[in-house]
Structures are given as structure tokens and as C-alpha cells.
Design a protein around this motif. Structure first.
Motif, PDB file in Angstrom:
ATOM      1  N   THR A  96       4.172  19.268  14.814  1.00 29.05           N
ATOM      2  CA  THR A  96       3.850  17.933  14.307  1.00 29.05           C
ATOM      3  C   THR A  96       2.738  18.011  13.267  1.00 29.05           C
ATOM      4  O   THR A  96       1.939  18.959  13.263  1.00 29.05           O
ATOM      5  N   VAL A  97       2.684  16.995  12.425  1.00 28.51           N
ATOM      6  CA  VAL A  97       1.589  16.905  11.461  1.00 28.51           C
ATOM      7  C   VAL A  97       0.261  16.851  12.197  1.00 28.51           C
ATOM      8  O   VAL A  97      -0.725  17.474  11.770  1.00 28.51           O
ATOM      9  N   GLU A  98       0.216  16.153  13.303  1.00 26.89           N
ATOM     10  CA  GLU A  98      -1.022  16.039  14.078  1.00 26.89           C
ATOM     11  C   GLU A  98      -1.503  17.400  14.566  1.00 26.89           C
ATOM     12  O   GLU A  98      -2.706  17.685  14.538  1.00 26.89           O
ATOM     13  N   GLU A  99      -0.572  18.244  15.008  1.00 24.15           N
ATOM     14  CA  GLU A  99      -0.949  19.596  15.443  1.00 24.15           C
ATOM     15  C   GLU A  99      -1.539  20.390  14.288  1.00 24.15           C
ATOM     16  O   GLU A  99      -2.518  21.127  14.465  1.00 24.15           O
ATOM     17  N   LEU A 145      -2.969  19.141  11.469  1.00 24.71           N
ATOM     18  CA  LEU A 145      -4.273  18.580  11.094  1.00 24.71           C
ATOM     19  C   LEU A 145      -5.352  19.043  12.065  1.00 24.71           C
ATOM     20  O   LEU A 145      -6.463  19.380  11.652  1.00 24.71           O
ATOM     21  N   ALA A 146      -5.021  19.092  13.351  1.00 25.54           N
ATOM     22  CA  ALA A 146      -5.977  19.590  14.347  1.00 25.54           C
ATOM     23  C   ALA A 146      -6.280  21.068  14.092  1.00 25.54           C
ATOM     24  O   ALA A 146      -7.430  21.502  14.204  1.00 25.54           O
ATOM     25  N   ASP A 197      -8.709  21.408  11.284  1.00 26.43           N
ATOM     26  CA  ASP A 197     -10.070  21.088  11.739  1.00 26.43           C
ATOM     27  C   ASP A 197     -10.717  22.295  12.407  1.00 26.43           C
ATOM     28  O   ASP A 197     -11.933  22.442  12.411  1.00 26.43           O
ATOM     29  N   ARG A 255       4.280  16.755   3.932  1.00 25.31           N
ATOM     30  CA  ARG A 255       3.975  15.396   4.398  1.00 25.31           C
ATOM     31  C   ARG A 255       2.724  14.875   3.694  1.00 25.31           C
ATOM     32  O   ARG A 255       1.794  15.631   3.406  1.00 25.31           O
ATOM     33  N   GLU A 270       0.251  13.218   4.779  1.00 23.70           N
ATOM     34  CA  GLU A 270      -0.992  13.456   5.507  1.00 23.70           C
ATOM     35  C   GLU A 270      -1.598  14.816   5.160  1.00 23.70           C
ATOM     36  O   GLU A 270      -2.819  14.960   5.065  1.00 23.70           O
ATOM     37  N   ARG A 279      -5.006  15.760   2.854  1.00 25.63           N
ATOM     38  CA  ARG A 279      -6.032  16.654   3.422  1.00 25.63           C
ATOM     39  C   ARG A 279      -6.316  17.862   2.535  1.00 25.63           C
ATOM     40  O   ARG A 279      -7.405  18.416   2.545  1.00 25.63           O
TER      41      ARG A 279
END
Length: 168
Positions: free
Chosen positions: A111-114, A116-117, A120, A136, A138, A142
Motif C-alpha cells: 500500500t501507499v501507506e506502507e 510512506l511509513a 519515514d 501514486r 501521494e 513526498r
């Protein structure tokens, strides 16, 4: 810095490899992880023989042309991301390449969330390169550098197939 090489044109992985060679020439260590792909193309054979500063690993089981991803494809991508977390934490690498990551996201392997994390999590002195079509928004937001490869003309449309030493 976070780099993204995306678009429908040829050259995304090639650009990432070019950056890896440049970084190796400057004495940096590089980790080159390839999502989706299941074979070491000829450029990887050369890297493995000649450029010890670049470590390479495949995190895929092949392309999804004509098929849906299987549970094994999801597992391979998740394992690849976990490996990259260990690589980032090690502090041994100044450049991490996540080749075809955008394809892994497109097919819901990650996932995009994974991602992005993960970004970080990466130390600030480590460059990250993400390649693949369908970046994506997002991730584009970034990133510090985004290059879109745009296909203007391609000989595949004339019926030519992949050629050793050029496409693989």
C-alpha cells in the motif's frame, strides 16, 4: 532525497542503475531491490560480477500480464519491504533502489501507506529511488525529484520483441 522515475516510456530502471553506478563510483554502497521481477536481467549480471558496492535482490515472481497476483506475489512483496527496512536500519547503504515498486502498489501487493511509513523510517542521509509506471500522487508529493519517462515512439509497436542486451 527521494527520487521517482515513472511514466510509460522506456528507461526507468536504466536510469536507476545509472545512478547506482554513479554512486558506486563515488564509493557509496547501494541496495538494489526489484519488486515484481523474477529474473536477473543482463545489467544485474554485470553488476554482480563487476560492482561489489551494489547489492541486488529480487522481490518478485514475475510480471502480471494476463494474470492476477497470487498470494505468493503478495508475500514476496511484503518480504521485500521487510528486507528493505532491515537494509535502511543497518546504515550500511547510502542509496536504496526500489525498482518497480509503483507496479507492486498498482497491483495491491503493497500500500501507499506502507511505503510512506517506510520513507519515514529511512535515515535522512540515505537516498531512495522508486521506479515503475503508475506512481501514486501521494508518493509524487513526498518525493524530492520526479522524472516521467514519456513514450513518444517505440519499436515494439512494429512487432519487435525484447532483445538481449537492450531490453533485458
Amino acid at each position: 532525497m527521494i527520487h521517482i522515475y515513472t511514466g510509460n516510456g522506456k528507461g526507468k530502471t536504466t536510469a536507476a542503475i545509472g545512478l547506482a553506478i554513479r554512486a558506486a563510483g563515488a564509493g557509496k554502497r547501494i541496495f538494489f531491490g526489484q519488486f515484481v521481477k523474477d529474473m536477473a536481467y543482463n545489467e544485474v549480471a554485470l553488476i554482480r560480477r563487476q560492482i561489489p558496492q551494489i547489492e541486488h535482490e529480487l522481490f518478485g515472481r514475475g510480471c502480471f500480464f494476463g494474470r492476477e497476483p497470487l498470494p505468493e506475489d503478495h508475500e514476496a512483496a511484503k518480504n521485500g519491504l521487510e528486507k528493505l527496512k532491515r537494509v535502511a536500519l543497518s546504515g550500511e547503504y547510502q542509496l536504496i533502489i526500489m525498482d518497480e515498486l509503483n507496479i507492486a502498489i498498482k497491483y495491491n501487493l503493497l500500500t501507499v501507506e506502507e511505503i510512506l511509513a517506510f520513507l519515514d523510517f529511512v535515515p535522512t542521509d540515505t537516498e531512495v529511488v522508486i521506479t515503475g509506471r503508475y506512481a501514486r500522487q501521494e508518493l509524487i508529493d513526498r518525493a524530492d525529484l520526479v522524472t516521467e519517462m514519456k513514450e513518444i515512439k517505440h519499436y515494439f509497436k512494429k512487432g519487435l520483441t525484447s532483445r538481449e542486451g537492450i531490453e533485458y
